[in-house]
Design an enzyme around this catalytic site. Structure first.
Site, short mmCIF file in Angstrom:
data_model
loop_
_atom_site.label_atom_id
_atom_site.label_comp_id
_atom_site.label_asym_id
_atom_site.label_seq_id
_atom_site.Cartn_x
_atom_site.Cartn_y
_atom_site.Cartn_z
N LYS A 104 -7.04 -4.78 -5.29
CA LYS A 104 -5.76 -5.10 -4.67
C LYS A 104 -5.66 -6.59 -4.42
CE LYS A 104 -4.96 -0.76 -2.21
NZ LYS A 104 -4.62 -0.16 -0.91
N LYS A 150 -16.03 17.88 -0.60
CA LYS A 150 -14.57 17.78 -0.63
C LYS A 150 -14.26 16.38 -1.13
CE LYS A 150 -12.62 16.53 3.21
NZ LYS A 150 -12.25 16.54 4.63
N PHE A 189 -17.57 10.18 4.02
CA PHE A 189 -16.66 9.77 2.96
C PHE A 189 -16.79 8.27 2.72
CE2 PHE A 189 -12.68 8.19 1.35
CZ PHE A 189 -12.36 9.11 0.39
N THR A 206 -2.22 1.37 -4.83
CA THR A 206 -2.69 2.47 -4.01
C THR A 206 -4.01 2.98 -4.52
OG1 THR A 206 -2.22 4.71 -3.33
CG2 THR A 206 -1.27 4.01 -5.41
N ASP A 221 -6.58 -2.37 2.96
CA ASP A 221 -5.56 -3.35 2.58
C ASP A 221 -5.86 -4.74 3.13
OD1 ASP A 221 -4.08 -1.19 1.52
OD2 ASP A 221 -3.44 -0.70 3.53
N GLU A 235 -8.22 15.22 7.12
CA GLU A 235 -9.19 16.17 7.65
C GLU A 235 -8.56 17.09 8.67
OE1 GLU A 235 -12.52 14.00 9.14
OE2 GLU A 235 -13.44 14.03 7.16
N ASP A 273 0.87 -1.15 0.00
CA ASP A 273 0.00 0.00 0.00
C ASP A 273 0.92 1.22 0.00
OD1 ASP A 273 -2.26 1.59 0.35
OD2 ASP A 273 -1.90 1.64 2.51
N LYS A 274 0.38 2.36 -0.32
CA LYS A 274 1.26 3.53 -0.31
C LYS A 274 1.07 4.35 0.96
CE LYS A 274 0.48 7.21 -2.75
NZ LYS A 274 0.61 8.23 -1.72
#
Lengths: 353, 1533
Positions: B1029, B785, B761, B908, B1053, B719, B446-447
């Site tokens: 992934k 956003k 989100f 990612t 992940d 955030e 993962d990044k």
């Protein structure tokens, strides 16, 4: 849900050589240069040992005679042929082996008999014994272990003492050594020391006769049967009270089962009287009481006179092995040396940097 | 008596009721059968009589009646007793045995032991033969028992924690044990208490009906989360009285989804209300910041979400073990062959004596008859199995388990895997795959949070198309980065701690002990508390100064102030806000959006009641608003009269307006003057030093005090970063309640926004929105956003006609440009947008949204649709760039792992540009690498793209092969097919985005994708979903049969971690979900290097060697018995005493091999890290290859022959008895076996010596004691005094010595010659450590000696050559010098990087660079590099690039290289050579590819636009090749 909850820093691993796997260590690297001296050392040491062993072994004299009695070989063949027919061989068929010594047979001299093709190490044979019975335990005497079957009880149901296949197959040839000091002279019996041929611990610790009843071993054995192949019961093996019953030396020796199908067993030592230094020059005859049938399984019986050294009987093998291997090591060492030198050349440039 | 009331529960449901009639009969029957599995559960108060009638079981008070209490209800309902134990006293033995017999080996051994009881077969004493099996079973059972007991103890501890449960008789809350809590009980919790079960929140001491909980125990997230009282109970005037609770709760069946809870509460009057996860307090969490809460237990004990989530450690089977099992099968086959051979032999042996006369030694059956040869053979076959059973190593499995536990212990203990910052060390959650760590071929990473810190720092922003670069901020961050290494934590920790401590003081001790609620880890409470404190102080709320103290951009700061001033003036003049210029309006909205469009919780550490006070301030003036909200807020529209809502809206409009303005004037007036003063102060200050203005620093003292202490607790670090950024511009979030947000603004003072909705989100929408009522304009605004990729599509399409539209369009394109720029800088970008809703629009949307919200069936889907409806036609405000710093050592780690032959794929969710740039930063991609970018819009284009790329790669590949054939030994590479393709074309990188990935993962394309991807040195998948992934991992794992490792830190992940062979979780900031799913959890990414390269390698090599040794050992021992069969008529007899035989494995030969298996180090850790190539031995399974098993078998056969026949000949014509002779052989075998281990042991510590010595000593002691212990026991061997007698015989020693030595000679010779003539990589590594032991110790020094002057000249000429080829940015140097080093030189460059000798380092770096041809070359200020002979013209440069290498190779003085390159290990050196050549050929396909000279950093953006219709391959550094192809599209923009 694994929390590692502790006070700050408490999770920190111990910084010890052990936990960090940093114990002081020796890290040998097997390479030509390092093992070179090892090979030479081992080679030399082995050659030295090998020479010693070889000469020791060579110094040991052995005299061997196969008295199995293959048809047409000596007078034992008669006995052998006779033994073929009847199951318990006819008693007291005797034959003779004569030989002469031109020089002193260095003592102490041990008299062995050797059987070949006799699988004393057969699994079912090896287990067929009752050590408790042999140790004189009264209860075991009358109740032999099942391992002894089918030589556990006689067909009448009487317990056999000593039980088992090993005891049943007791070697029962006997030998007498006669010495003719001078040619044409009388044959004198050479005293054979038949004591102490078994392991001391076997004779004294493992094997015991059952407690004699009223001083009579026979009574102690009352209610037991002799092994089927035996001509006489155990308590009658020898007139010597210290050598009869379970503590008969021949019996004890026999009960120590051999490792390989060809084996020797000690019959007697010659160390008494005039013969303590060995067998002097002269003619000898061995009177063999031929009882034991071996032709059925293509077995052979041999008689062996052997002197003895610190390394036991005559056996050049070990000496030769040491010599061979020692030489091999030296040769390998030289090969290593070549490799090392060549490798050194390559490496030399590196080292010179 | 409440507890005895019984939780009446029916598992009948609404679902059943509603759907039952329509269901086909068949389904109904099924449903009937699965009655227990119906979807909901019903909970009612325990205080009420059961619905079915009286109170049947109100009896014994106080005593828990677990079973009785549920009489009457049809099913058993879990109580709160925690029981994680597997066994009870009674069930232990049968259950444990049953479990153990699941292991086939155990069954085998028991079966063999049972064979012994068959008299015909018995080889050993039956009881004795059982001993080892029983021993093994007992060891395992004791281990299980101990584990179970510790579980029991912790269960007991947890079960006996106290909590307050309402008791009907006493009419108050009384103390009960946790285990006595039932579903339907009312539980009262105080601050800092741990929640004992899943509880529906019914009452809170908080006036807003809120409750804060900390879920660190559950998911590791340390920020506080709000929970709300069920709405209907919020309005209760009186204190909540459990006795009056008559509602029925219908909710889901227990499940493990922590983030979901759905249900209804049905009141007595038949009214239904929905329940959300916000209403549920989860077991294991801690109550914070709330004095007292009460709730009803919904799920208890094992049905709580916390426990359902706890799956415990995982068991995987490692690759090595699979291979081992294969060889065990081979052993079985060998055993069978041996037994068959013996059986036939025995049959013949018996047969040869015929029927006529049985020999004396052939023992008949007990009835006197003889077995027929055939029958004898059959029996013997079975007997032989018993005799030779040792060939299947009984202790192998136990030994492996022990070794692995020890390995895990050592991994745990490694202090380099310990992270001081978080006080956490590596956790091994899977105990049995340690050796897999040494065989990994692919790493999927993962990044965010894995490669990067996940510490988000606001870096720069764009508002209204104008970029504010925040240079001062950048400098500040840079300074932090430098300072970082020295003082990691400057975080004030006092505040939080003392605050929490003080609140909890009245409960203190007890609470402290409860902190570790749920099972599994029993630690004393105080330690737990301390840990929690450390977590809080260290990473809560992302509150490092670096993240908090944003330095504002002066321009923007000015504008913000101006804007606020205007607003203030306008408001005072009662003007409409629309008079504001669009830019200023955007700026204003931008900051409002930053401040409120989030879910950040504000806490004031020193003032626990702070929130409440704010509330009071607000309450009086806004009373009308409150009323308004009550009617207006959708969630309270219980009656659902939507038409009424819009009308009420208008009627209340005026009151609201006055209210809000009144409020804001109140709070602002006083500070107005001071504000202005502050402004003049702050600007110069800011310019002077990089740290600039503390947010609110110039505020009034009173305010600043308050402000400075506000802490923002956000669920995601982004955030918090944005809120802190806004605060830097004096727009500070000061309070958040479920329905309103308070913002402190310059000039305007405190504004309170009504929060109408928060659309959270999610990773599909990739955005979040808040719907608020603007206090100044009274408009309903939507602030959104989100990721720019989605946001840009949602913007209001602007007409090109009017000027505004044009302007807007310009702004959009400018913003997009800046976004791309940010992405290029590796920043995380977010778009901020706004939308103004008319009341009608809002009402319309609201209605459907409410419907969605209240539906029980697929509510998530409906809510999703609803959110999409709202988030359209947005007005772009601006964009932000947030920096996520790389973790320490990531580039180095990646470079090292890559040298270790690991392919690293980064998967990612980030956008492509960001990902690519992070990839460059962490050296995943290299600038002289050719990047293949796959962006396709459809399946067809994707297929075509793949085809094209494959073709391209293949032509390139084949042409390179042709070119390099003459120079490089291809044969070597072809030995390792998986790596060969990657290494022959190593300068390829693949970038693929999520959409294309979805196509590429299609069944038809996956093979192509894979064959392309495996040719690439690195693969970067952007914008990939968690599912993708895991699909990628699965694809590689299944198709390439490669060992995969997935590493990640977040919930996204988890699936990938679970799919991979080895899953690694980063126990960082993003919660514990990844850790929970992982096999190993490390605190930092860079620790992966040590974990894999060192521990992985060690574990693998240790275990591989041990397993091989095990096979050898047993085979060698068993072969001795087999040879003997030739001399005992194949009768199954054994010359070795059965006790020795049985205990040989357990007693005499086990310890040394265990010690070696645990402690042996083939190569020291320093070398393993310095020469990562050594890791390849594990990947290629070099330590344990199939042929090695057979080699070992052959060696075992040879050794056993020697060990058998030397004593055989030595004792041939003697009177030796069977067991004396056997003891000799046994002794020889033991010596040989232990010395063999000695040859194989690479590192001797005192433990090894002790173990070997101990084993031999033990044998003699045991033998002596055993042979002296009983003169008549142990039939049949009855070995009395055997050993004693032997030891007095020189023959014994002589035989032993020569046999052992001869037996070991071949192996010894082999190892010696191998070590000298053709050493393996690992041996070279060891030599390296030996030659330069000091150099690899703490001050890691260079291996090579300083180079002579002549070489320097060559170097510098090479340097000059590279100078000409381009001047890359200097700051790239340290990274560039790391990547893509030819392996041979890596040894040096690695070590040299650590050398203090700059001179040498720079020289070598230069050399490296020249080797690579195009890589950037630093201009070192040291002047260490002398100017070489001038005269290298530009034309020559390309040839010069190659020449240094060859000249280096020829240099006699460069001995190490020379030495190294002569070995296979460093064959790749040659490959590097080829590389540098091939890179010159980048334009070989000149016809199709057009070469564009580009410097990526500058031209990327433009380049992309230019090539908007092409599929791109860029050759970084020197050239970019673009292949125009008309049928392909790019999705770059």
């Amino acid at each position: 849900m694994a929390w590692s909850a502790t006070s700050p820093g408490a999770n920190q691993p111990d910084n010890t050589a052990f936990t960090q796997q940093r114990l002081p260590a020796w890290q040998p690297l097997l390479s030509a240069g390092i093992v070179l001296p090892l090979f030479f050392c081992v080679g030399l040491a082995f050659i030295g040992l090998g020479l010693g062993l070889y000469y020791t072994s060579n110094g040991i004299k052995e005299l061997e005679y196969d008295y199995t009695g293959d048809p047409g070989t000596g007078n034992c063949s008669v006995c052998a042929a006779a033994g073929e027919r009847v199951a318990p061989p006819p008693a007291n068929c005797t034959c003779q082996w004569c030989f002469s010594l031109s020089e002193l047979f260095q003592g102490p001299v041990f008299l062995y008999y050797e059987l070949s093709n006799f699988y004393q190490n057969n699994r079912r044979y090896v287990v067929s014994r009752d050590d408790a019975q042999l140790s004189g335990l009264a209860s075991a005497l009358r109740h032999p272990t099942n391992e002894c079957a089918p030589y556990q009880r006689s067909p009448a149901g009487v317990p056999i003492a000593p039980c088992g296949a090993i005891a049943n197959s007791l070697f029962n040839d006997s030998f007498k050594l006669l010495h003719q000091r001078l040619p044409g002279g009388a044959y004198v019996e050479v005293p054979l020391d038949r004591t102490g041929i078994a392991w001391w611990t076997d004779y004294h610790v493992k094997f015991h006769n059952p407690e004699p009843i009223n001083g009579s071993l026979k009574l102690a054995f009352y209610g037991t049967a002799k092994p089927p192949n035996w001509p006489r019961p155990a308590y009658d093996l020898s007139p010597d009270p210290n050598n009869t019953g379970f503590v008969n030396q021949d019996f004890v020796v026999w009960m120590r089962t051999a490792a390989l199908p060809t084996f020797r067993k000690l019959y007697a030592r010659i160390r008494h009287g005039n013969y303590s230094a060995g067998l002097p020059r002269g003619a000898y005859c061995v009177n063999i009481t031929y009882n034991y049938p071996v032709l059925a399984f293509d077995g052979h019986k041999r008689l062996i006179f052997s002197s003895i050294s610190w390394m036991g009987g005559k056996n050049p093998f070990l000496g030769v092995a040491y010599l061979t291997f020692g030489s091999l090591c030296i040769v390998t060492g030289f090969v290593m040396l070549v490799v090392y030198i060549r490798h050194q050349d390559e490496n030399g440039e590196d080292e010179d940097e | 008596m409440g507890r005895d009331g019984g939780a009446r529960r029916k598992e009948t449901t609404a679902g059943e009721g509603n759907q039952g009639r329509e269901e086909p009969r068949r389904l109904r029957q099924q449903r009937h059968r699965r009655r227990r599995e119906s979807k909901t559960r019903t909970v009612r108060s325990n205080l009420l009589p059961p619905p079915g009638g009286g109170e049947p079981d109100v009896t014994a008070k106080g005593a828990p009646h677990r079973w009785r209490r549920n009489q009457g209800s049809s099913q058993y309902l879990a109580d709160n007793r925690l029981k994680t134990t597997k066994y009870t006293v009674l069930s232990f033995l049968p259950k444990n045995l049953f479990e153990q017999f699941h292991r086939l080996a155990n069954v085998y051994f028991v079966l063999i032991a049972l064979f012994n009881f068959v008299p015909v077969l018995n080889a050993f004493q039956p009881e004795l033969a059982l001993a080892p099996v029983l021993f093994i079973l007992a060891v395992t059972a004791i281990k299980d028992l101990w584990e179970d007991y510790s579980r029991h103890r912790s269960d007991h501890e947890i079960n006996h924690m106290d909590c307050l449960v309402y008791c009907r008789d006493e009419k108050k809350f009384v103390n009960r044990y946790w285990k006595e809590v039932r579903v339907g009980d009312f539980v009262q919790l105080r601050c800092n208490e741990i929640i004992p079960a899943d509880i529906l929140l019914l009452s809170s001491s908080d006036p807003d009906g809120l409750c804060h909980i900390e879920t660190a125990n559950l998911d590791g997230e340390t920020n506080l989360k709000q929970r709300q009282v069920v709405r209907e109970f919020l309005e209760l005037d009186a204190e909540f009285n459990p006795l009056k609770f008559t509602s029925i709760i219908e909710c889901e069946k227990p499940n493990n989804d922590l983030s979901r809870f759905r249900g209804y509460i049905i009141h007595e009057n038949g009214k239904k209300a929905a329940l959300y996860k916000e209403n549920l307090l989860l077991r294991g969490c801690t109550i914070r910041n709330t004095e007292e809460v009460t709730g009803i237990v919904i799920y208890a004990g094992h049905e709580t979400k916390a426990l359902l989530n706890n799956s415990g450690p995982r068991y995987k089977r490692s690759k090595l073990e699979r291979q081992m099992n294969m060889d065990v099968l081979w052993c079985v086959l060998i055993l069978t062959v041996m037994c068959l051979f013996s059986a036939v032999g025995h049959g013949l042996w018996v047969w040869q004596y015929g029927e006529r006369k049985k020999p004396l030694f052939d023992v008949p059956e007990s009835d006197g008859s003889y077995l027929s040869p055939v029958l004898a053979a059959v029996y013997l076959f079975l007997t032989m199995i018993i005799v030779l059973q040792v060939l299947i190593p009984i202790s192998l499995y136990v030994s492996i388990e022990i070794v692995k536990i020890c390995q895990v212990f050592f991994i745990h203990q490694d202090k380099e895997l310990y992270d001081e910052e978080t006080d956490s060390k590596l956790q091994c959650r899977a105990l049995n795959i340690t050796e897999d760590l040494g065989q990994i071929q692919y790493i999927f990473s993962d990044k965010t949070g894995t490669l990067t810190e996940n510490k988000m720092v606001f870096r720069r922003c764009t508002v209204s198309g104008i970029e504010y670069s925040h240079d001062a901020n950048a400098r500040r961050i840079a300074m932090y980065q430098e300072a970082d290494s020295e003082e990691e934590e400057v975080v004030p920790k006092g505040g939080t701690l003392s605050q929490r401590g003080s609140i909890g003081s009245h409960q203190s001790v007890k609470i402290v002990h409860r902190t570790q609620s749920t099972k599994s880890h029993r630690r004393t409470g105080s330690r737990a508390e301390a840990k929690r404190a450390s977590i809080l102080s260290k990473h809560t709320a992302f509150s490092s100064p670096m993240e908090k103290d944003i330095t504002p951009d002066p321009k923007l700061f000015e504008k913000v102030n101006e804007c606020a001033r205007c607003l203030e003036i306008m408001r005072n003049q009662e003007k409409s806000l629309s008079h504001l210029t669009p830019e200023l309006a955007d700026i204003f909205d931008f900051f409002i959006a930053l401040t409120i469009c989030n879910t950040v919780v504000v806490t004031a550490p020193n003032q626990p009641r702070h929130k409440v006070r704010v509330r009071f301030e607000l309450k009086s003036p806004v009373k009308t608003i409150e009323d308004f909200i009550r009617r207006f807020t959708p969630s309270r529209l219980t009656s659902g009269s939507n038409s009424g809502s819009s009308s009420s809206l208008s009627t209340n409009k005026s009151t609201h307006k006055t209210g809000s303005s009144f409020l804001s004037t109140l709070s602002t007036e006083s500070t107005l003057l001071k504000l202005e003063a502050r402004l003049t102060h702050s600007s110069p200050k800011m310019n002077n030093n990089g740290y600039g203005v503390q947010p609110g620093g110039g505020w009034t003292t009173e305010n600043s005090l308050k402000e400075g202490e506000l802490r923002y607790e956000a669920e995601s670090p982004d955030e918090a970063a944005l809120v802190y950024a806004a605060r830097a511009y004096n727009c500070s979030l000061v309070g958040r309640l479920p329905d309103q947000v308070s913002v402190e603004l310059p000039y305007l003072g405190r504004l309170t926004f009504e929060l109408l909705h928060t659309l959270g989100f999610d990773s599909i929408r990739k955005r979040m929105s808040v719907v608020i009522r603007h206090p100044l304009t009274d408009e309903i605004n939507v602030y959104t956003k989100g990721a720019d990729s989605v946001m840009m599509d949602l913007l209001l399409p602007c007409s090109a006609d009017d000027s505004r539209g044009k302007h807007q369009k310009k702004i959009q394109s400018k913003t997009q440009n800046y976004l791309n720029l940010y992405a290029v800088d590796g920043l995380r970008t977010l778009c901020i947008a706004k939308k103004v809703l008319s009341k009608e629009e809002y009402a319309c949307w609201l209605q459907r949204h409410l419907e969605a919200e209240s539906s029980l069936e697929n509510r998530d889907e409906l809510l999703f649709q609803s959110a999409i409806r709202l988030e359209t036609n947005l007005h772009l405000l601006g964009a932000t760039g947030i920096e996520d710093r790389l973790q320490d050592g990531v580039p180095e780690t990646i470079a090292n792992l890559r040298q270790a032959g690991l392919q690293i794929w980064v998967l990612t969710g980030d956008k492509q540009e960001t990902a690519v740039n992070i990839a460059y930063a962490c050296k995943l991609l290299d600038h002289d690498e050719e990047i293949i970018t796959l962006n396709a819009e459809s399946q067809e284009t994707c297929a075509a793209l793949l085809e094209q790329c494959l073709y391209y790669v293949e032509t390139k590949f084949s042409s390179e092969v042709k070119k390099s054939l003459g120079k490089v030994n291809i044969g070597f590479t072809s030995l390792h097919p998986p790596s060969s393709s990657a290494t022959t074309c190593p300068n390829l990188g693949l970038v693929i985005d999520g959409k294309t990935l979805a196509y590429a993962l299609d069944r038809t394309l996956e093979d192509k994708f894979l064959s392309l991807a495996r040719r690439c040195r690195s693969v970067l998948c952007c914008r990939s979903t968690p599912l993708q992934k895991s699909m990628v991992v699965k694809l590689v794992r299944n198709k390439l049969k490669a060992m995969t490792l997935a590493i990640g830190d977040g919930a996204n992940d988890v699936s990938m971690i679970q799919v991979a062979d080895v899953g690694v979780g980063i126990s960082g900031q993003e919660g514990m979900q990844a850790v929970m799913a992982s096999d190993f959890a490390v605190p930092r990414f860079r620790q992966l290097e040590k974990l894999l390269l060192v521990h992985g390698h060690w574990c693998y090599s240790r275990l591989a060697n041990m397993v091989l040794y095990f096979f050898y050992k047993n085979a060698m021992f068993v072969a001795l018995l087999f040879w003997y069969q030739f001399y005992c008529g194949f009768s199954g007899s054994s010359m070795i005493d059965q006790w020795f035989l049985i205990f040989f494995n357990l007693l005499f030969s086990s310890l040394p091999q265990l010690i070696t298996g645990v402690l042996d180090k083939d190569v020291p850790a320093e070398i393993l890290v310095a020469v990562p190539q050594l890791y390849k031995s594990g990947q290629n399974m070099e330590e344990y290859q199939p042929y090695m098993f057979w080699m070992n078998m052959i060696d075992a056969a040879y050794q056993s022959l020697v060990c058998f026949f030397i004593p055989y000949f030595a004792y041939r014509d003697s009177d030796v008895d069977i067991f004396s002779w056997g003891t000799v052989i046994m002794t020889i075998a033991l010596f040989t076996i232990i010395l063999h281990l000695g040859i194989e042991t690479k590192t001797w510590t005192w433990l090894h010596w002790t173990a070997c010595g101990f084993s031999i000593l033990l044998f003699f002691i045991v033998a002596l004691v055993y042979n002296a212990s009983c003169s008549t026991c142990f039939p049949p061997s009855n070995p009395y005094w055997t050993m004693q007698k032997l030891m007095g015989d020189p023959m014994f020693y002589l035989t032993t010595i020569i046999s052992s030595v001869v037996a070991l000679l071949p192996r010894f010779l082999y190892r010696t010659f191998q070590g000298t003539l053709f050493p393996t990589q690992l041996q070279l590594g060891r030599q390296l450590a030996r030659w330069a032991p000091k150099k690899f110790n703490v001050p890691k020094d260079t291996i090579s000696q300083p180079h002579p002057a002549g070489e320097q000249e060559l170097q510098s000429s090479a340097l000059k050559g590279s100078h000409n080829s381009g001047s890359p940015p200097q700051d790239h140097f340290p990274l560039a010098s790391q990547s893509e080093l030819p392996p041979a030189s890596v040894t040096e460059s690695k070590s040299e990087q650590r050398t203090p000798n700059v001179n040498v380092q720079s020289l070598n770096d230069t050399m490296m660079d020249s080797l690579r041809g195009h890589s950037p070359v630093p201009q070192r200020p040291e002047g260490a590099i002398q100017e070489g002979p001038s005269g290298d013209s530009e034309g020559e440069s390309s040839t010069r690039e190659v020449s240094p290498l060859s000249s280096i190779l020829d240099l006699p003085d460069f001995s190490l290289l020379n030495w190294i390159s002569s070995t296979p290990l460093f064959n790749e050196f040659g490959r590097a050579f080829r590389l540098s050549q091939s890179s010159l050929q980048t334009d070989m396909l000149g016809g199709t590819f057009l070469s564009v000279g580009s410097q990526l950093d500058q031209d990327l953006k433009g380049f992309k636009r230019e090539t908007s219709d092409c599929f791109q391959e860029k050759v970084k550094g020197t050239a970019a090749v673009c292949h125009n192809s008309e049928n392909l599209e790019t999705t770059f923009l």
